[in-house]
Scaffold this active site. Structure first.
Site, PDB file in Angstrom:
ATOM      1  N   ARG A  21      11.756 -32.749 -36.433  1.00  0.00           N
ATOM      2  CA  ARG A  21      10.918 -32.244 -37.522  1.00  0.00           C
ATOM      3  C   ARG A  21      10.875 -30.723 -37.582  1.00  0.00           C
ATOM      4  O   ARG A  21      10.565 -30.164 -38.623  1.00  0.00           O
ATOM      5  CB  ARG A  21       9.495 -32.805 -37.389  1.00  0.00           C
ATOM      6  CG  ARG A  21       9.463 -34.316 -37.478  1.00  0.00           C
ATOM      7  CD  ARG A  21       8.070 -34.875 -37.645  1.00  0.00           C
ATOM      8  NE  ARG A  21       8.122 -36.334 -37.585  1.00  0.00           N
ATOM      9  CZ  ARG A  21       7.750 -37.052 -36.545  1.00  0.00           C
ATOM     10  NH1 ARG A  21       7.280 -36.451 -35.475  1.00  0.00           N
ATOM     11  NH2 ARG A  21       7.832 -38.356 -36.560  1.00  0.00           N
ATOM     12  N   VAL A  22      11.115 -30.046 -36.462  1.00  0.00           N
ATOM     13  CA  VAL A  22      11.019 -28.579 -36.480  1.00  0.00           C
ATOM     14  C   VAL A  22      12.281 -27.886 -35.976  1.00  0.00           C
ATOM     15  O   VAL A  22      12.411 -26.676 -36.091  1.00  0.00           O
ATOM     16  CB  VAL A  22       9.812 -28.077 -35.644  1.00  0.00           C
ATOM     17  CG1 VAL A  22       8.511 -28.558 -36.229  1.00  0.00           C
ATOM     18  CG2 VAL A  22       9.929 -28.488 -34.188  1.00  0.00           C
TER      19      VAL A  22
END
Length: 514
Positions: free
Chosen positions: A377-378
């Site tokens: 996600r990051v």
């Protein structure tokens, strides 16, 4: 015969009386009223704190976990068989602490920081609390630097950044530990310090991991925290927190650290055992109500902290440096059930997951990463420029290949475009295969992916892709060493670098056999 003067005698007595220390240290003392399965119930400890160290006779310690109206429930940190009902227990006024610092690198310790590798005592200068509050939102910084795992499939499609929490999830025997160990080995020249926490594993398995880390030279920057299957449940419950504290030492001083929890499913089982013995009410799957908090308070401590935080923590000794603690927790699923209680909890806490599948592993695709449901996600903002630029089409190619492969089973004749797409997907799948303990550098990955993207592998047989890739990398390492070094150090991508890679691949195909 010399006679003593009465005045001298009285002066001496007065001095002795004056020197007499009559101060008393008030210790809260209680009596053990029950001992069973590593749990003791103590009556009379009115002032005990939650998580406080309780001292028993014989130098044994426990930890207060249940504070009830008329008694305290504590878990024994060690062999409880020497304890008996009626013995005394004392409050210490201290919470559990473990040794921290660079002295622990290269060592194997238990959950309390005691050395268990037979290499003598550890001369650590500092200790720190096992349970700590994670840095607040204000002190955090966004993740924008990569952690190279050395795996092509991970670094191209599911990149991990410094300060990220990336879950490795899969059934037993799918290569979860192998991936974590390879991630440690890949940090050889990155300056990242590593902590490997083994929870509830066989001692022979832990010994094999330590041996492999020593053989590859990775033990020089790694601490192993071991709570084996034979250790008490309390040790298995505490080991991740102890390892996290050891990793935070580097984070808080402006350095980068990587911690692996192998695995948190066994920690949850140990905590369930402790909770049930403490008579706490069971919930779903007999886990206690706070099993989510068990993992969230641990994984929230993995973070990228700002330079201001480091400067404040070190009282100005370290300035202008951010620190990070990257976590790779491992969860073992039962028959691929990712919707069970603990897996869903940890998936929701972490910043993405790498899903390893038994069917892929058995089909010889190793690492057995299912790119479809694996996500970071990051990590995308933490990728190096060259890998980010080149790897864009990899995930798409694999997704399209899977869709078309399912469709092609029912279709007898395929058009040329579909057939080419299927073949490209097969080659990309082969390209993502990798041997254990052989991490790929940024430059190695860049060359491999570029060759695939630009169609240089289109004329290579699918079964020869792995050999072609290995030969190509070896050729570049020997003939284009300065270029590879430049890519590894800067991670930049421009027309000159692209031209050099292109020329190198064409030269390889024209002159080499594979």
């Amino acid at each position: 015969m010399q006679q003593l003067n009465p005045s001298e005698i009285s002066a001496l007595i007065k001095q002795r009386i004056g020197d007499l220390d009559t101060s008393a240290t008030a210790k809260n003392e209680g009596t053990i009223v029950m001992v069973s399965d590593g749990i003791v119930r103590i009556h009379g400890l009115a002032d005990a704190m939650y998580g406080e160290m309780i001292e028993f006779d014989g130098g044994l310690f426990g930890m207060a976990l249940n504070l009830e109206q008329d008694s305290v429930g504590a878990v024994v940190l060690g062999n409880y068989l020497s304890l008996q009902e009626g013995q005394k227990a004392r409050c210490t006024g201290r919470v559990l602490e473990v040794p921290v610092g660079p002295e622990l690198l290269g060592r194997v310790v238990d959950a309390l920081g005691n050395p268990i590798d037979g290499k003598g005592p550890i001369d650590a200068k500092l200790t720190d609390a096992v349970e700590k509050v994670a840095p607040g939102v204000i002190w955090r910084q966004s993740v924008d630097q990569p952690v190279q795992t050395g795996y092509k499939s991970v670094d191209t499609m599911i990149p991990v950044g410094r300060g990220q929490r990336e879950l490795i999830i899969g059934d037993r025997q799918t290569g979860k530990t192998a991936m974590a160990i390879d991630a440690i080995i890949a940090q050889k020249n990155s300056g990242i310090k590593c902590v490997y926490v083994a929870i509830g594993q066989k001692q022979s398995t832990i010994a094999n991991v330590v041996r492999k880390l020593e053989e590859t030279g990775a033990m020089a920057y790694t601490t192993v925290v071991a709570a084996a299957a034979a250790d008490p449940a309390a040790m298995q419950y505490l080991a991740p927190y102890s390892g996290c504290t050891m990793g935070e030492y580097f984070r808080d001083r402006g350095e980068d650290a990587l911690i692996i929890y192998d695995d948190l499913s066994k920690q949850a089982v140990a905590y369930r055992q402790i909770s049930l013995l403490l008579r706490r009410p069971p919930g779903r799957e007999a886990y206690p109500g706070d099993v989510f908090y068990l993992h969230s308070r641990l994984l929230e401590r993995a973070s990228r902290v700002s330079a201001e935080y480091v400067e404040k923590f070190t009282n100005g000794a370290v300035t202008g440096k951010t620190g990070s603690l990257t976590a790779l927790p491992i969860i073992e699923t039962q028959a691929g059930d990712v919707s069970a209680f603990v897996p869903t909890n940890v998936i929701s806490i972490t910043d993405g997951q790498i899903f390893l599948e038994t069917s892929l592993f058995n089909a010889g695709i190793r690492p057995a990463v299912n790119a479809g449901i694996s996500v970071s996600r990051v990590g995308g903002s933490a990728q190096t420029k060259i890998i980010k630029k080149l790897s864009g089409g990899i995930r798409t190619a694999l997704a399209q290949y899977r869709e078309l492969a399912a469709f092609a089973q029912f279709a007898s004749d395929l058009d040329e475009a579909t057939r080419k797409q299927l073949e490209h997907g097969q080659r990309v799948t082969e390209l993502m295969k990798q041997k254990q303990y052989a991490p790929y550098s940024i430059a190695d990955q860049a060359v491999s992916v570029y060759a695939s993207n630009e169609g240089y592998m289109a004329d290579v047989e699918v079964k020869k892709i792995v050999d072609f890739d290995a030969a190509l990398i070896a050729y570049f390492r020997s003939e284009y060493a300065p270029l590879m070094k430049q890519i590894d150090e800067t991670g930049d991508y421009n027309k000159d670098i692209e031209a050099a890679i292109k020329a190198g691949i064409e030269s390889f195909k024209a002159t080499q056999t594979y």
